[in-house]
Design an enzyme around this catalytic site. Structure first.
Site, PDB file in Angstrom:
ATOM      1  N   ASP A 148      38.343  47.692  -3.400  1.00  0.00           N
ATOM      2  CA  ASP A 148      37.727  46.497  -3.828  1.00  0.00           C
ATOM      3  C   ASP A 148      38.347  45.357  -3.226  1.00  0.00           C
ATOM      4  O   ASP A 148      37.825  44.151  -3.387  1.00  0.00           O
ATOM      5  CB  ASP A 148      37.539  46.683  -5.327  1.00  0.00           C
ATOM      6  N   ASP A 174      12.207  14.106  25.882  1.00  0.00           N
ATOM      7  CA  ASP A 174      12.938  15.440  25.746  1.00  0.00           C
ATOM      8  C   ASP A 174      12.245  16.078  24.419  1.00  0.00           C
ATOM      9  O   ASP A 174      11.687  17.074  24.515  1.00  0.00           O
ATOM     10  CB  ASP A 174      14.220  15.352  25.858  1.00  0.00           C
ATOM     11  N   GLY A 208      11.913  22.139  26.849  1.00  0.00           N
ATOM     12  CA  GLY A 208      10.565  21.722  27.477  1.00  0.00           C
ATOM     13  C   GLY A 208      10.071  21.899  28.567  1.00  0.00           C
ATOM     14  O   GLY A 208       9.017  22.612  28.989  1.00  0.00           O
ATOM     15  N   MET A 209      10.748  21.478  29.734  1.00  0.00           N
ATOM     16  CA  MET A 209      10.238  21.574  31.118  1.00  0.00           C
ATOM     17  C   MET A 209      10.332  23.190  31.375  1.00  0.00           C
ATOM     18  O   MET A 209       9.636  23.585  32.109  1.00  0.00           O
ATOM     19  CB  MET A 209      11.356  20.958  32.064  1.00  0.00           C
TER      20      MET A 209
END
Lengths: 515, 438
Positions: A36, A301, A436-437
């Site tokens: 434990d 962006d 994004g692009m």
């Protein structure tokens, strides 16, 4: 009984051990069976700790079952005390030992008679509280113990410091990015002209606890650990506290303003206008010029992130903060925000209200996975578990909350709190979505993934038939949304009672649900 | 010849909980499902210790005990039946293994009594093993499961024994490639392995009866060995364990010996293996090792490393069955004698704190230890190897000798690589820090 594969928060004794091992020169003794003491491995591995973890197990074995621990626990406490010269030994039961109903308090009392240092029994119920609640309680228990004693001895330092000062409460070992957050917090407070009086429990010596009341106020950066202590200090020493987590631009500003109010109220002599303008100009300077994330969220962006769907899940503090950042500061749509801190669900609902479509409170990771598969977000912000769910569904995931593994204990400086934190979070969010692009180009050119769709077929149910042209069309769809489109089309076909999916059906499905 | 010294300490040492055996056993027995009946503590250990494995739709789960189960407000039978039905529905395994834990032991859940009832009602065999931390350490978990499986092995074989010798059953869970390798080594001597306990399918458990000879491949299987002998009257072959080329050769020889076969080409095979790992031996020869002890592989590994030319200061071990390991102990003594090194002290149920004091004074070249101590020791200038890796790496047979040496030599090779730039970091000035406690 419940069938469980995974859990978000650990058992109670982990919380106690996190607190104990955060203090300097405090040793914890677990009354536990062999194996434990796994906490030691976690601390040594995850935090890459150079020192031995000050946790020992007093082993409960077959002999203990037969005769009781008798001298064993007392002997172990004594020995640790001698070997380590600890200021405090905390004895903690585990879920196994707590059902033995041995009188551990008696052992602790006996050991403390002969000990130079102090001995305490952690007061937590293993079947009712989890790791976080136990940590909160244990911290309060220790603070209460030392302040009550110094009250009796009249050694408590009640005289406030001349300069504004603060106690930071709740920084502990194995906390998510806690060390980085602490550095950032210290910098923030320093900029505001506020001295850090004590940080508890991390690196704190128990002998210094009598100095707690000399701070002007307390700051609890994470809700999960420290609120109980802050409330105790408020009740008994009239110390105000700030519990707004300074994560994200807006909440950091809110936190700073709350601090200003307190500083003003504690020290009414000081010219208020000065302080106000000082704090406000600091917020403005930081927000507009020092951090990049305010500008980032207004840049072209970030426009591409507008309305993108995200799911958030984690502990109450981080999940609430990140939900608010996504919705208010980055313009992302949070379809679902959730937490596994069920004990704090009211607070959580209140925090995220208006910032997400849906709230999920659960400790069951399959519920979270079901929600993710149902809502199909573009990105997930969650724990280690959600990261794996994301892998399964091919959805990117940013890790924002414990439980985490070693990757989330970075060597580099990565706070979540304060103004540098906002930069880190913005990076994390931005990098989690497809850029994004790249997104546009992939869609325009039909993706760079030329793997056959046949692979996908193997794992899907086979009651539907894809015609050749339907399949061809599906292949045109970029890889990272193909699975989703396929599922949606098939769902649509089933609803319509169609068995053969042609190109036309694919388009019909797209039109029907905007897939 | 001087005999080995045995010492027994306090038992305050770090090791994995024996329920960790589900990690490798569920992968080994492909149609099984392991249900660990315990608390959040057990679950937390499993999910942390097994890391990413948890995400590959594992065939194991926790039956997490809640307050109502502990206080007796809920009926164990009904609860377990409900969960097992759910498992049957979702996964349809060929066998469900219940792993009893410390908690079920303390509250005296009658798992062995309930299992047969549920077994008939849901029509899936239920094997009960008590792999708890009250009685066992780490790898001994496998021992409890295999001992329970002995009772499920058929009495008589359905097929006729094709070999010229009595049926031979090997016991111990090893990856399938290791099974193939060890079978092959025996085939070379004209010995056919009748079956393995466990096999990769539950339905392929080997027949066990008084004609069967059995031999263990792992040193922690004493309970399984006892069960095979006492319940099925099999003959258990006493042999060192097939770890390292020396161990593998002695293991094959012991089996040959029982069947009155004179082994062919074993010495050449051993020599050839030693020759092929000479590059590793160069690194470790003359270096000293300290085993803190946590997985019962220690005696066999120490024996192999002594043969490699290392010096072993201390062999810590959780549990020492001197009868089951007698041949391995004999080989250890013989190896020490032949290599001209003193017999190491064997410390049962070690006390980690005392061991750290001894490590401090002996300053061994390598400490084989658990993860709880590894980083702190490294920070004090002591080189370590994480012991658990020996459990999760293929170390049996001639072919895996390289694997063991790869593990043992890795920290030493890493040090060598980093020492090239040592003066650049000016580590020498930090020598004061070495082994100071605070």
């Amino acid at each position: 009984m419940k069938l469980a594969y995974w859990m978000y928060a650990g058992p109670a004794h982990i919380g106690t051990l996190r607190i104990a091992s955060s203090f300097t020169n405090v040793h914890a003794i677990m009354h536990a069976p062999l194996g434990d003491d796994y906490f030691n491995v976690m601390r040594s591995m995850l935090e890459r700790e150079r020192d031995f973890t000050p946790v020992t197990a007093s082993i409960v074995d077959r002999h203990v079952l037969a005769r009781g621990s008798q001298e064993k626990v007392v002997e172990n406490i004594r020995r640790k005390e001698q070997d380590e010269k600890s200021d405090l030994v905390i004895v903690t039961p585990t879920c196994t030992s707590s059902i033995l109903q041995e009188d551990l308090q008696n052992f602790v009392d006996r050991a403390s008679i002969e000990s130079v240092g102090d001995v305490l029994l952690a007061d937590v119920n293993h079947y009712r509280v989890n790791e976080l609640q136990a940590a909160d309680r244990t911290l309060e228990q220790i603070i209460r113990f030392y302040l009550e004693r110094s009250e009796l001895q009249k050694t408590t330092i009640l005289q406030k410091t001349t300069e504004p000062s603060v106690n930071i409460i709740g920084l502990s070992t194995l906390g998510f990015h806690a060390q980085h957050d602490y550095r950032e917090l210290k910098r923030l407070l320093n900029d505001l002209g506020i001295k850090v009086n004590l940080v508890i429990p991390d690196g704190c010596e128990v002998s210094t606890l009598k100095k707690l009341p000399q701070a002007w106020f307390n700051l609890v950066p994470y809700r999960e650990i420290g609120l109980m202590t802050a409330k105790y200090l408020q009740k008994n020493f009239s110390m105000p506290y700030v519990s707004t987590t300074p994560i994200g631009m807006i909440d950091t500003a809110t936190c700073i303003r709350e601090i200003r109010h307190i500083v003003e109220s504690v020290n009414p002599n000081k010219s208020n206008t000065n302080l106000t303008s000082h704090f406000e100009s600091y917020i403005e300077l930081q927000t507009r010029f020092v951090t990049n994330s305010t500008w980032f969220s207004r840049s072209i962006d970030c426009q591409n992130l507008t309305g993108k769907k995200a799911v958030v899940f984690g502990d109450a503090t981080h999940a609430a903060s990140v939900t608010k950042i996504l919705a208010r500061e980055l313009g992302i749509r949070v379809i679902c925000a959730g937490t596994y801190c069920r004990h704090d669900s009211d607070w959580f609902r209140e925090q995220v209200q208006g910032f997400c479509d849906e709230v999920l409170i659960t400790e069951n990771h399959t519920h979270v996975a079901d929600m993710i598969s149902r809502t199909e977000p573009s990105a997930i912000f969650g724990t280690q578990m959600e990261r794996h769910v994301g892998k399964r569904f091919d959805i990117p995931c940013g890790v924002i909350s414990a439980p985490v593994h070693i990757q989330s204990f970075p060597l580099g400086y990565k706070p979540f709190i304060g103004y540098e934190g906002t930069n880190q979070i913005a990076d994390l969010v931005y990098n989690s979505f497809t850029l994004g692009m790249e997104d546009h180009l992939l869609e325009f050119f039909g993706g760079h993934d030329t793997k056959s769709v046949a692979l996908l077929n193997q794992i899907e149910e086979n009651d539907l038939n894809w015609s050749e042209d339907g399949m061809k069309e599906l292949q045109q769809i970029p890889g990272f949304v193909r699975g989703k489109v396929k599922r949606n089309t098939e769902k649509f076909a089933r609803e319509q009672g169609i068995t053969e999916i042609t190109k036309q059906i694919l388009y019909a499905a797209k039109e029907a649900r905007g897939a | 010849m001087k005999t080995t010294t045995f010492v027994c300490e306090t038992g305050n040492y770090h090791t994995f909980c024996p329920i960790s055996c589900v990690a490798w056993l569920y992968q080994k027995i492909e149609d099984s499902f392991f249900l660990v009946i315990g608390t959040k503590t057990c679950g937390y250990f499993l999910q942390n210790a097994l890391g990413v494995m948890i995400f590959a739709e594992p065939r194991y789960a926790m039956a997490e005990l809640e307050e109502g189960d502990i206080s007796g407000n809920l009926k164990d039978y009904l609860e377990l039946k409900r969960l097992c039905l759910q498992i049957k529905q979702d996964r349809n395994p060929k066998v469900i293994v219940w792993i009893g834990t410390c908690t079920t032991d303390i509250i005296k859940t009658d798992l062995e009594g309930i299992a047969p009832r549920i077994e008939t009602e849901i029509d899936i065999p239920i094997v009960v093993a008590r792999a708890n931390g009250l009685d066992h350490a780490f790898t001994q978990g496998e021992d409890t499961v295999l001992a329970a499986m002995v009772h499920r092995c058929p009495e008589e074989s359905t097929e006729k024994n094709p070999a010229a010798h009595p049926p031979l059953v090997l016991f111990g869970s090893v990856p399938n490639t290791v099974v193939t390798q060890l079978n092959y080594e025996l085939e070379q001597q004209g010995i056919t392995v009748t079956g393995w306990l466990p096999a990769s399918q539950y339905g392929e458990l080997p027949a066990l009866n008084k004609d069967v000879f059995a031999c263990g491949v792992n040193p922690f299987l004493s309970r399984t060995a006892t069960t095979i002998t006492r319940r099925r009257n099999c003959t258990v072959i006493r042999a060192p364990f097939p770890i390292g080329p020396d161990g593998t050769r002695a293991w094959v020889e012991s089996i040959c010996d029982v069947f009155n076969i004179s082994p062919i080409g074993l010495k050449e095979r051993e020599d050839q293996i030693w020759k092929s790992v000479e590059d590793y031996l160069d690194i470790i020869r003359g270096k000293s090792v300290f085993f803190m002890g946590d997985n019962v592989f220690e005696i066999a590994l120490a024996r192999f490393l002594i043969r490699c030319g290392m010096i072993v200061y201390e062999i810590g071990i959780p549990y020492m069955d001197r009868r089951f390991q007698s041949s391995e102990l004999d080989l250890l003594e013989k190896t020490c004698y032949e290599m001209g090194v003193p017999l190491p002290k064997i410390v049962e149920k070690p006390d980690n704190y005392q061991q750290l004091q001894r490590i401090r004074s002996l300053h061994p070249d390598l400490v084989i230890t658990g993860m709880a101590h590894a980083n702190p020791l490294e920070a004090r200038g002591i080189t370590t190897k994480w012991s658990v890796e020996f459990t999760f790496t293929q170390i049996h047979g001639f072919s895996n000798t390289r694997e063991i040496l790869e593990l043992v030599s890795r920290p030493l090779r890493r040090n060598k690589a980093l020492n090239a730039s040592k003066e650049w970091f000016n580590f020498e000035s930090n020598q004061e820090l070495v082994l100071s406690n605070k």
